[in-house]
Design a protein around this motif. Sequence first.
Motif: not given
Length: 292
Positions: A81-102
């Motif tokens: 099994m392979l798990v890909f975590v693409p290193p795209h800055p937009l992916i990191k950006h949207w993950i950060s928005v989703l994490r924010n409880d505000q």
Amino acid sequence: MAHSISSNASRCHSETLRFASPRQHHCGSVNPNPSTLLSFKFSPFLPQTLGASRSPVSRRNITVRAKMAASEGSINGSNRMLVFVPPHPLIKHWISVLRNDQTPCPIFRNAIAELGRLLMYEASREWLPTVVGEIMSPMGAASVEFIDPREPIAVVPILRAGLALAEHASTVLPANKIYHLGISRDEKTLLPSVYLNKLPDEFPKNSRVFLVDPMLATGGTIIAAMGLLKERGLSVQQIKVICAVAAPPALSKLNEKYPGLHVYAGIIDPEVNEKGFIIPGLGDAGDRSFGT
């Protein structure tokens, strides 16, 4: 460039996790470039750290790629099994928005939809069938390549939150069909229960299916969904899993039951708590997407 990693699997922000068999103890067994490939092992204390069972576990070798593979062709035949975590800055950006409880509900839903679009774009790379030909542009003849409309492409979102992650699928995948699958999780036992199944009795031959579930936590829901797809004639090679956040318990179960599967995640988090929530995660993706 090689990334530094600690002994905790969850701390690695690499782009590909390769789950190997317990007998492969050296990264040299896959002939890697030493500057871009690192490996580490699960140790007996990790189940407690990662929120999994406290029972003893076998040692596993995980190979970590520091760069996305230029082509999946060389690894599509792998039985790991392979798990890909693409290193795209937009992916990191949207993950950060989703994490924010505000983050308010409308912005959260838009963010998870944008994340899903990016992950499906990455997952479809060199996986979709194409046809070539020649057309006339305003300036002359041109060679072209289109997605083959004769080859079925399907998206299976797991309700509720899967609807939000798959919302923009049609902007990435031409002529796709969407089959809804509703699976709820008992809050006490954490066991899955199917309450809606709109899957076909059998998928057409050569189908390619994106199975969309935002949170891979304990693994019960995704394992149940994979079982339903397999019962309808799909092989592991015909399925790609799309998730916002994954955790080791779910990935370990998928690795054991469905070797060769490809999982695309926005990020991998370290643990799952006693209530089955990923930590730090992003909360209940369904509740936060739909404001309920």
